[in-house]
Write a protein that holds these residues in place. Structure first.
Motif, PDB file in Angstrom:
ATOM      1  N   LEU A 194       0.823  -1.216   0.000  1.00  0.00           N
ATOM      2  CA  LEU A 194       0.000   0.000   0.000  1.00  0.00           C
ATOM      3  C   LEU A 194       0.854   1.263   0.000  1.00  0.00           C
ATOM      4  O   LEU A 194       0.383   2.324  -0.374  1.00  0.00           O
ATOM      5  N   ALA A 229      -8.493   4.719  -1.196  1.00  0.00           N
ATOM      6  CA  ALA A 229      -7.733   4.502   0.045  1.00  0.00           C
ATOM      7  C   ALA A 229      -8.583   4.861   1.262  1.00  0.00           C
ATOM      8  O   ALA A 229      -8.453   4.256   2.321  1.00  0.00           O
ATOM      9  N   VAL A 236      -5.666   0.605  -5.963  1.00  0.00           N
ATOM     10  CA  VAL A 236      -5.995   1.421  -4.796  1.00  0.00           C
ATOM     11  C   VAL A 236      -5.802   2.880  -5.206  1.00  0.00           C
ATOM     12  O   VAL A 236      -4.733   3.261  -5.678  1.00  0.00           O
ATOM     13  N   TRP A 282      -2.863   5.648   1.214  1.00  0.00           N
ATOM     14  CA  TRP A 282      -3.350   5.185   2.522  1.00  0.00           C
ATOM     15  C   TRP A 282      -2.334   5.605   3.581  1.00  0.00           C
ATOM     16  O   TRP A 282      -1.179   5.171   3.540  1.00  0.00           O
TER      17      TRP A 282
END
Ligand SMILES: [Zn+2]
Length: 496
Positions: A164, A222, A271, A275
């Motif tokens: 991520l 996210a 994504v 994040w």
């Protein structure tokens, strides 16, 4: 093998290594430090312990967190918290094995050494890997390796999704007086989590994506990924092959059940957005009023201290800025008047190949939280001496067009790397001992050492050319340039 109940945490104490359970670690005043033969595995283990503790015991506020830092958990408290999450941390769970997906279809199994970043990528031998490392791993080391690849290492390449945070993010961990304290110092309270991710509350009951898989091809904002889900995010589809009953772990050396291979399959999704990770700083550019964020990583051979300002200091102008890791933002509210120790680590990569790994400890003197400007100054000054040296060696190599014939020998890179190697301790000392409210003395001391180093390196590296008549002009030019630059770096009114 369940990470909540089995003894898998390797602790070294008085020269002996023993494996402890998470319960033992969190419910006692245990001494000793984590111990694994690879520093990246050690860091990943620590990160995993922080993530598990965050997921199991998020304290409500600063007061509750303070209590946790001071006092071990009770055994009853531990048992209650793990009850509902047994199925999250079981490496061999029949349906939801830790960080894996059941039923991964692969044409051939992959050897387990692929899970150890930098061991089996063919080209990377810049650091030592003991022979045979990664052939077989015990349950604990397999779990750490899965977590590490999911969070810190470049993806497997060729269609496999990375973490991520992008391919090789820098991770920052606050170090406490004991391992137990270290873990808690890197756990966010609910209040801090909410300020890091405004969507904390509505996503806090989410489960990891190896329990509730995402669908192929999906687009996930996210801001729909909750704290627990993000901390235990598995970007790829992996499944360990059933363990062999007897063997020796080639990472930690223990004997018992070992894993020797896994299946992997490509799996695609997107994504959208960044994040925010509790253990990562973020850097950003502002374009058309929008922040474009990313996680810093080691992209060059420049040492870790050159990154420290953007890891520790919050700063923003009209165009760009950086924001310290959320755990550090939180620590500023209760550790501002203390010294702080920071563990900084990460890989440097070229796509799927790991070129280098780092795991370093920095100390910052008390006052670190309010005096970001001074941290910045310490680093800027140290880089300025490097630049002065590079400039001189550049002139030595190329001269000045139509005026001075260059020596044709470019020593910029080798001199720079020597400067970095030999200035490392000076920087650590400055950061650890500076009086932040009156930093002049420390800066003067640092800079006079760095000036001396720059002059010594200049003499050392130009020495072999001093007898070359054709190079004398270039040498004189370079020397003048260095002296001029060094003079400019002196504070106003100082003696030269
Ligand atoms: Zn092991």
């Amino acid at each position: 093998m369940n990470l909540l109940t089995d003894a898998w945490i390797p602790i070294q104490q008085q020269g002996k290594i023993q494996k402890l359970t998470l319960q033992h670690l969190l419910c006692n005043e245990q001494t000793g430090e984590l111990c694994l033969p690879r520093d990246d595995m050690e860091l990943a283990c620590l990160q995993l312990l922080c993530a598990m503790t965050q997921v199991l015991f998020t304290p409500e506020d600063k007061k509750a967190l303070g209590q946790r830092i001071r006092q071990p958990l009770t055994e009853i408290g531990y048992q209650q918290a793990i009850e509902e999450k047994q199925g999250w941390f079981d490496l061999n769970h029949s349906e939801t094995p830790f960080m894996q997906i059941r039923g991964v279809k692969a044409t051939a199994a992959t050897e387990l050494d692929k899970l150890l970043a930098g061991v089996a990528d063919g080209t990377n031998k810049a650091f030592m890997n003991p022979f045979g490392l990664g052939e077989a791993l015990c349950g604990g080391c397999s779990a750490i390796a899965l977590f590490n690849v999911a969070n810190n290492a470049p993806s497997m390449g060729g269609g496999f999704k990375g973490s991520l945070r992008g391919s090789t993010p820098i991770t920052l961990i606050i170090k406490g007086k004991s391992l137990r304290q270290t873990i808690w110092l890197n756990v966010l309270s609910e209040k801090s989590a909410k300020s890091m991710m405004p969507w904390y509350q509505e996503t806090c009951s989410q489960v990891p994506n190896y329990l509730e898989p995402i669908s192929a091809g999906s687009k996930i904002p996210a801001s729909q990924i909750g704290l627990n889900r993000g901390l235990l995010w598995q970007p790829a589809h992996f499944e360990l092959l059933p363990p062999e009953k007897e063997g020796r772990c080639s990472c930690c050396g223990c004997s018992g059940e070992v894993y020797t291979g896994f299946n992997k399959a490509k799996f695609n999704y997107t994504v959208e957005g960044i994040w925010p990770h509790p253990l990562s700083a973020r850097v950003f550019k502002i374009k058309k009023g929008e922040k474009e964020e990313k996680f810093p990583s080691f992209t060059t051979t420049a040492p870790t201290w050159t990154h420290l300002a953007r890891l520790v200091v919050d700063q923003q102008n009209a165009k760009e800025g950086h924001q310290a890791a959320p755990v550090l933002q939180q620590a500023k509210t209760f550790m501002a008047s203390d010294k702080i120790q920071l563990i900084v680590g990460g890989y440097r990569n070229n796509q799927a190949t790991v070129l280098e790994r780092r795991h370093e400890l920095f100390s910052l003197a008390q006052g670190w939280a309010q005096h970001g400007v001074v941290i910045q100054q310490i680093i800027t000054d140290a880089l300025a001496y490097k630049t002065a040296l590079r400039k001189a060696f550049y002139l030595f190599a190329v001269g000045i067009k139509d005026k001075v014939h260059g020596a044709g020998v470019n020593l910029c890179d080798v001199v720079e790397s020597n400067y970095f190697q030999q200035s490392e301790n000076v920087l650590h000392t400055s950061l650890a001992s500076v009086n932040f409210s009156q930093p002049d003395h420390a800066l003067r001391q640092q800079n006079s050492q760095l000036k001396r180093l720059a002059m010594d390196l200049f003499e050392q590296f130009t020495e072999p050319y001093r007898q070359e008549p054709k190079m004398l002009k270039a040498l004189a030019l370079a020397r003048r340039s260095l002296h001029k630059s060094l003079k400019e770096l002196e504070p106003e009114g100082a003696e030269s």
